[in-house]
Design a protein around this motif. Structure first.
Motif, PDB file in Angstrom:
ATOM      1  N   VAL A 219      73.086 -35.094  61.169  1.00 54.84           N
ATOM      2  CA  VAL A 219      73.680 -35.543  59.914  1.00 54.84           C
ATOM      3  C   VAL A 219      74.210 -34.335  59.151  1.00 54.84           C
ATOM      4  CG1 VAL A 219      73.271 -36.695  57.719  1.00 54.84           C
ATOM      5  CG2 VAL A 219      72.166 -37.552  59.806  1.00 54.84           C
ATOM      6  N   ASP A 220      75.461 -34.419  58.740  1.00 59.61           N
ATOM      7  CA  ASP A 220      76.087 -33.375  57.930  1.00 59.61           C
ATOM      8  C   ASP A 220      76.062 -33.825  56.470  1.00 59.61           C
ATOM      9  OD1 ASP A 220      77.623 -31.475  56.701  1.00 59.61           O
ATOM     10  OD2 ASP A 220      79.323 -31.621  58.074  1.00 59.61           O
ATOM     11  N   GLU A 221      75.189 -33.208  55.669  1.00 59.11           N
ATOM     12  CA  GLU A 221      75.068 -33.602  54.265  1.00 59.11           C
ATOM     13  C   GLU A 221      76.368 -33.371  53.495  1.00 59.11           C
ATOM     14  OE1 GLU A 221      71.741 -31.917  52.247  1.00 59.11           O
ATOM     15  OE2 GLU A 221      70.252 -32.789  53.605  1.00 59.11           O
ATOM     16  N   ALA A 222      77.169 -32.410  53.933  1.00 55.55           N
ATOM     17  CA  ALA A 222      78.395 -32.079  53.211  1.00 55.55           C
ATOM     18  C   ALA A 222      79.425 -33.202  53.293  1.00 55.55           C
ATOM     19  CB  ALA A 222      78.982 -30.782  53.749  1.00 55.55           C
ATOM     20  N   THR A 223      79.508 -33.884  54.432  1.00 58.47           N
ATOM     21  CA  THR A 223      80.510 -34.935  54.624  1.00 58.47           C
ATOM     22  C   THR A 223      79.905 -36.331  54.666  1.00 58.47           C
ATOM     23  OG1 THR A 223      80.386 -34.884  57.044  1.00 58.47           O
ATOM     24  CG2 THR A 223      81.892 -33.325  55.981  1.00 58.47           C
ATOM     25  N   GLY A 224      78.587 -36.415  54.847  1.00 55.18           N
ATOM     26  CA  GLY A 224      77.941 -37.716  54.996  1.00 55.18           C
ATOM     27  C   GLY A 224      78.071 -38.296  56.384  1.00 55.18           C
ATOM     28  N   GLU A 225      78.621 -37.534  57.317  1.00 51.59           N
ATOM     29  CA  GLU A 225      78.820 -38.046  58.674  1.00 51.59           C
ATOM     30  C   GLU A 225      77.589 -37.844  59.548  1.00 51.59           C
ATOM     31  OE1 GLU A 225      83.514 -37.449  59.606  1.00 51.59           O
ATOM     32  OE2 GLU A 225      82.329 -35.615  59.307  1.00 51.59           O
ATOM     33  N   LEU A 226      77.426 -38.731  60.524  1.00 51.43           N
ATOM     34  CA  LEU A 226      76.439 -38.584  61.582  1.00 51.43           C
ATOM     35  C   LEU A 226      77.188 -38.334  62.885  1.00 51.43           C
ATOM     36  CD1 LEU A 226      73.226 -40.537  62.298  1.00 51.43           C
ATOM     37  CD2 LEU A 226      74.961 -40.473  64.075  1.00 51.43           C
ATOM     38  N   LEU A 227      76.767 -37.312  63.627  1.00 48.58           N
ATOM     39  CA  LEU A 227      77.371 -36.938  64.901  1.00 48.58           C
ATOM     40  C   LEU A 227      76.350 -37.210  66.002  1.00 48.58           C
ATOM     41  CD1 LEU A 227      78.647 -33.446  63.709  1.00 48.58           C
ATOM     42  CD2 LEU A 227      79.766 -35.665  63.399  1.00 48.58           C
ATOM     43  N   PHE A 228      76.801 -37.737  67.131  1.00 48.24           N
ATOM     44  CA  PHE A 228      75.862 -38.060  68.210  1.00 48.24           C
ATOM     45  C   PHE A 228      76.540 -37.918  69.561  1.00 48.24           C
ATOM     46  CE2 PHE A 228      78.064 -42.063  67.637  1.00 48.24           C
ATOM     47  CZ  PHE A 228      78.139 -42.606  68.919  1.00 48.24           C
ATOM     48  N   PHE A 229      75.726 -37.930  70.604  1.00 46.32           N
ATOM     49  CA  PHE A 229      76.236 -38.016  71.967  1.00 46.32           C
ATOM     50  C   PHE A 229      75.306 -38.916  72.756  1.00 46.32           C
ATOM     51  CE2 PHE A 229      73.095 -34.691  72.247  1.00 46.32           C
ATOM     52  CZ  PHE A 229      72.571 -34.778  73.533  1.00 46.32           C
TER      53      PHE A 229
ATOM     54  N   ASN B  51      71.074 -24.118  64.237  1.00 45.80           N
ATOM     55  CA  ASN B  51      72.265 -24.349  63.421  1.00 45.80           C
ATOM     56  C   ASN B  51      73.445 -23.666  64.087  1.00 45.80           C
ATOM     57  OD1 ASN B  51      73.762 -25.253  61.225  1.00 45.80           O
ATOM     58  ND2 ASN B  51      73.134 -23.601  59.859  1.00 45.80           N
ATOM     59  N   ALA B  52      74.643 -23.992  63.659  1.00 43.69           N
ATOM     60  CA  ALA B  52      75.863 -23.340  64.131  1.00 43.69           C
ATOM     61  C   ALA B  52      76.802 -23.140  62.942  1.00 43.69           C
ATOM     62  CB  ALA B  52      76.537 -24.175  65.215  1.00 43.69           C
ATOM     63  N   TYR B  53      77.640 -22.128  63.038  1.00 44.10           N
ATOM     64  CA  TYR B  53      78.591 -21.872  61.960  1.00 44.10           C
ATOM     65  C   TYR B  53      79.755 -21.049  62.504  1.00 44.10           C
ATOM     66  CZ  TYR B  53      76.118 -17.353  61.704  1.00 44.10           C
ATOM     67  OH  TYR B  53      75.543 -16.148  62.000  1.00 44.10           O
ATOM     68  N   GLU B  54      80.776 -20.902  61.687  1.00 47.58           N
ATOM     69  CA  GLU B  54      81.990 -20.210  62.103  1.00 47.58           C
ATOM     70  C   GLU B  54      82.138 -18.889  61.353  1.00 47.58           C
ATOM     71  OE1 GLU B  54      84.996 -23.212  61.429  1.00 47.58           O
ATOM     72  OE2 GLU B  54      83.696 -24.685  62.416  1.00 47.58           O
ATOM     73  N   GLU B  55      82.632 -17.890  62.083  1.00 45.29           N
ATOM     74  CA  GLU B  55      82.822 -16.553  61.513  1.00 45.29           C
ATOM     75  C   GLU B  55      84.036 -15.936  62.190  1.00 45.29           C
ATOM     76  OE1 GLU B  55      79.334 -13.789  60.485  1.00 45.29           O
ATOM     77  OE2 GLU B  55      80.137 -12.954  62.353  1.00 45.29           O
TER      78      GLU B  55
ATOM     79  N   GLY C 117      75.823 -26.421  59.579  1.00 44.54           N
ATOM     80  CA  GLY C 117      77.208 -26.172  59.945  1.00 44.54           C
ATOM     81  C   GLY C 117      77.839 -25.010  59.216  1.00 44.54           C
ATOM     82  N   LYS C 118      77.041 -24.298  58.395  1.00 44.05           N
ATOM     83  CA  LYS C 118      77.558 -23.201  57.572  1.00 44.05           C
ATOM     84  C   LYS C 118      76.755 -21.928  57.857  1.00 44.05           C
ATOM     85  CE  LYS C 118      78.322 -26.533  53.815  1.00 44.05           C
ATOM     86  NZ  LYS C 118      77.931 -26.900  52.438  1.00 44.05           N
ATOM     87  N   PRO C 119      77.286 -20.761  57.478  1.00 44.71           N
ATOM     88  CA  PRO C 119      76.476 -19.546  57.583  1.00 44.71           C
ATOM     89  C   PRO C 119      75.157 -19.716  56.831  1.00 44.71           C
ATOM     90  CG  PRO C 119      78.760 -18.987  57.124  1.00 44.71           C
ATOM     91  CD  PRO C 119      78.648 -20.490  56.987  1.00 44.71           C
ATOM     92  N   TYR C 120      74.072 -19.303  57.461  1.00 45.23           N
ATOM     93  CA  TYR C 120      72.745 -19.479  56.866  1.00 45.23           C
ATOM     94  C   TYR C 120      71.917 -18.237  57.154  1.00 45.23           C
ATOM     95  CZ  TYR C 120      70.645 -20.499  61.476  1.00 45.23           C
ATOM     96  OH  TYR C 120      70.182 -20.420  62.773  1.00 45.23           O
ATOM     97  N   ARG C 121      70.821 -18.106  56.447  1.00 42.09           N
ATOM     98  CA  ARG C 121      70.028 -16.886  56.557  1.00 42.09           C
ATOM     99  C   ARG C 121      68.617 -17.116  57.080  1.00 42.09           C
ATOM    100  NH1 ARG C 121      69.785 -11.964  52.138  1.00 42.09           N
ATOM    101  NH2 ARG C 121      68.297 -10.655  53.302  1.00 42.09           N
TER     102      ARG C 121
END
Length: 496
Positions: free
Chosen positions: A183-193, A294-298, A372-376
């Motif tokens: 679940v992505d809280e930022a968009t409200g979407e649920l992703l699955f496979f 987690n994953a994120y883009e850089e 889905g974002k940079p995190y620490r």
């Protein structure tokens, strides 16, 4: 404490020497609602408001064949925090298979070890012949909790606050959903496979904030695979094709024997709302990964953190009762997962890898506001050697490499512990870990809260539960504000 109990359901479970039907894994069959919970130590914080939900493999009937702890019937344990008080409830997940076995008065389906060989009816899951017990994970999406099954089940819907059940999630496709939708809280979407033994062997889907399936596409694979988890960044969803999967020749005889193949690990990066022709494939070192962080883009890179297994096919552990194979496959000290980072370069198509910690760690959590974002900060569990039992936590600062450990006393075992942000949190780690504890020394259970800003100090609060609960697997936290927002959105849609 005020306690309400409910009539017990039918059970045919008999005494057994099975290591995962005893001790901290002793099934709990009682359903209760308890309010005004007693505090053992500390004080319930007033700066959190929401619900902790944990799923449990909680075997109800005597197994038809060899029992695996992932076979157990789903039971949700919940603790609700508001205004410095806490209430607790637990309920069976009343799946179609649960109801059928209640009618039959005993087991109808075999489990992971035997499956179709002993099942009395056709079954479910990528394996086929299994009972969909919906006992693996639980997520909250669009204001509803959804419980899931280890090998692609139907997905069952519960109210996060009351645990009232409303059956199957209506958007779930024919091949089901894997154990770990995201679940992505930022968009409200649920992703699955999902995955199966039928071509194209994997699909990927997106469900929007209104609970509607908006994207469902093929992820073509060379044959049947056994992926368990997925991850996402802001723009990409990350799926995998790992070299640990069923032996193809034995599979022709309906024998589901896992084998490590001489192949690389492959990652499929697909745009969140993408199509199969947009998939970017990346090769990496062979391994198996149960769970991602987690994953994120850089820049040109997509960065993925998870738990790299050094020994995905461990040797059986010594066990005079014949459970050595099972014991090894659920013992992290046998398959040796290590916190690991993959970097996928979209410009070059190359993968770089980095070990982040050489300790045995798994079942990681982080502040979901950074999904889905940079995190620490990340929070992993440690386990008792030889057992699937959590005996501590490690907090990582992924920026400077620092870490802090919290070890539980011998005989005390934790649950997967999500991060709970404080109301009006000032930083990413301004909050608590919440976990259920099963104490084999006292035969009791409790809920603990650990202040992540003072991690090694131990629990700031210990809350008594009304009964001893079984160990389990996955869990989640949802803020009340998220539930309120989902209710308001649902009311607006109905009024439109």
């Amino acid at each position: 404490m005020k306690l309400e109990t409910f009539p017990r359901v039918k059970s045919s479970l008999q005494p057994s020497n099975h290591p995962y039907l005893n001790g901290a894994w002793t099934p709990q069959h009682e359903e209760v609602t308890a309010t005004d919970l007693d505090v053992i130590e500390g004080k319930i914080p007033t700066d959190i408001d929401g619900v902790y939900l944990r799923n449990t493999e909680n075997q109800l009937h005597h197994p038809l064949g060899r029992y695996h702890p992932f076979d157990g019937d789903g039971m949700i344990h919940q603790i609700d925090f508001r205004n410095g008080t806490a209430s607790y409830r637990n309920r069976w997940v009343r799946t179609r298979c649960f109801q059928a076995e209640q009618e039959a008065g005993g087991s109808i389906w075999g489990g992971l070890a035997d499956g179709p060989a002993v099942s009395k009816r056709p079954g479910f899951g990528a394996h086929g012949g299994l009972k969909d017990s919906s006992s693996t994970d639980i997520v909250v999406h669009a204001g509803k909790a959804i419980s899931t099954f280890y090998q692609c089940g139907e997905g069952y819907v519960l109210d996060p606050e009351t645990l009232e059940q409303s059956g199957l999630a209506p958007w779930v496709p024919l091949d089901g959903i894997s154990a770990h939708p995201k679940v992505d809280e930022a968009t409200g979407e649920l992703l699955f496979f999902n995955y199966s033994v039928h071509a194209p062997y994997m699909h990927y889907g997106v469900v929007n904030a209104a609970g509607e399936l908006t994207n469902y596409v093929e992820i073509p694979l060379p044959g049947p695979r056994l992926p368990h988890d997925m991850a996402f960044s802001e723009h990409w969803s990350i799926l995998n094709d790992m070299p640990l999967f069923w032996d193809a020749e034995l599979l022709k005889r309906n024998i589901h024997a896992v084998k490590q193949h001489p192949l690389p690990t492959r990652f499929a990066l697909i745009p969140r709302h993408g199509t199969p022709d947009q998939i970017r494939w990346f090769d990496a070192a062979p391994t198996y990964v149960l769970h991602w962080l987690n994953a994120y883009e850089e820049g040109d890179e997509v960065i993925l953190d998870g738990y790299f297994q050094e020994n995905p096919v461990p040797k059986p552990l010594p066990n005079e009762d014949g459970y050595g194979h099972l014991m090894a496959y659920v013992d992290e000290h046998s398959f040796r997962p290590k916190l690991h980072r993959w970097r996928f370069n979209l410009a070059t198509g190359k993968t770089a890898e980095q070990r982040l910690d050489d300790r045995i760690l798994e079942f990681g959590m982080f502040n979901q506001r950074y999904a889905g974002k940079p995190y620490r900060y990340a929070y992993s569990t440690t386990t008792k050697p030889g057992w699937f039992l959590f005996n501590g936590f490690v907090k990582h600062d992924l920026v400077n490499g620092q870490s802090w450990s919290l070890n539980l006393a011998e005989g005390r075992y934790a649950s997967e512990a999500p991060f709970v942000p404080r109301i009006n949190a000032k930083s990413e780690d301004d909050g608590y870990l919440v976990s259920f504890i099963t104490d084999e020394n006292t035969g009791t259970s409790e809920c603990i809260l650990v202040d992540c800003l003072n991690f090694e100090a131990g629990p700031v609060c210990r809350i008594a539960l009304p009964h001893k609960i079984s160990s389990g697997t996955h869990s989640t936290w949802v803020d009340r504000s998220e539930l309120d927002k989902a209710r308001e959105a649902d009311s607006a849609r109905k009024a439109a």
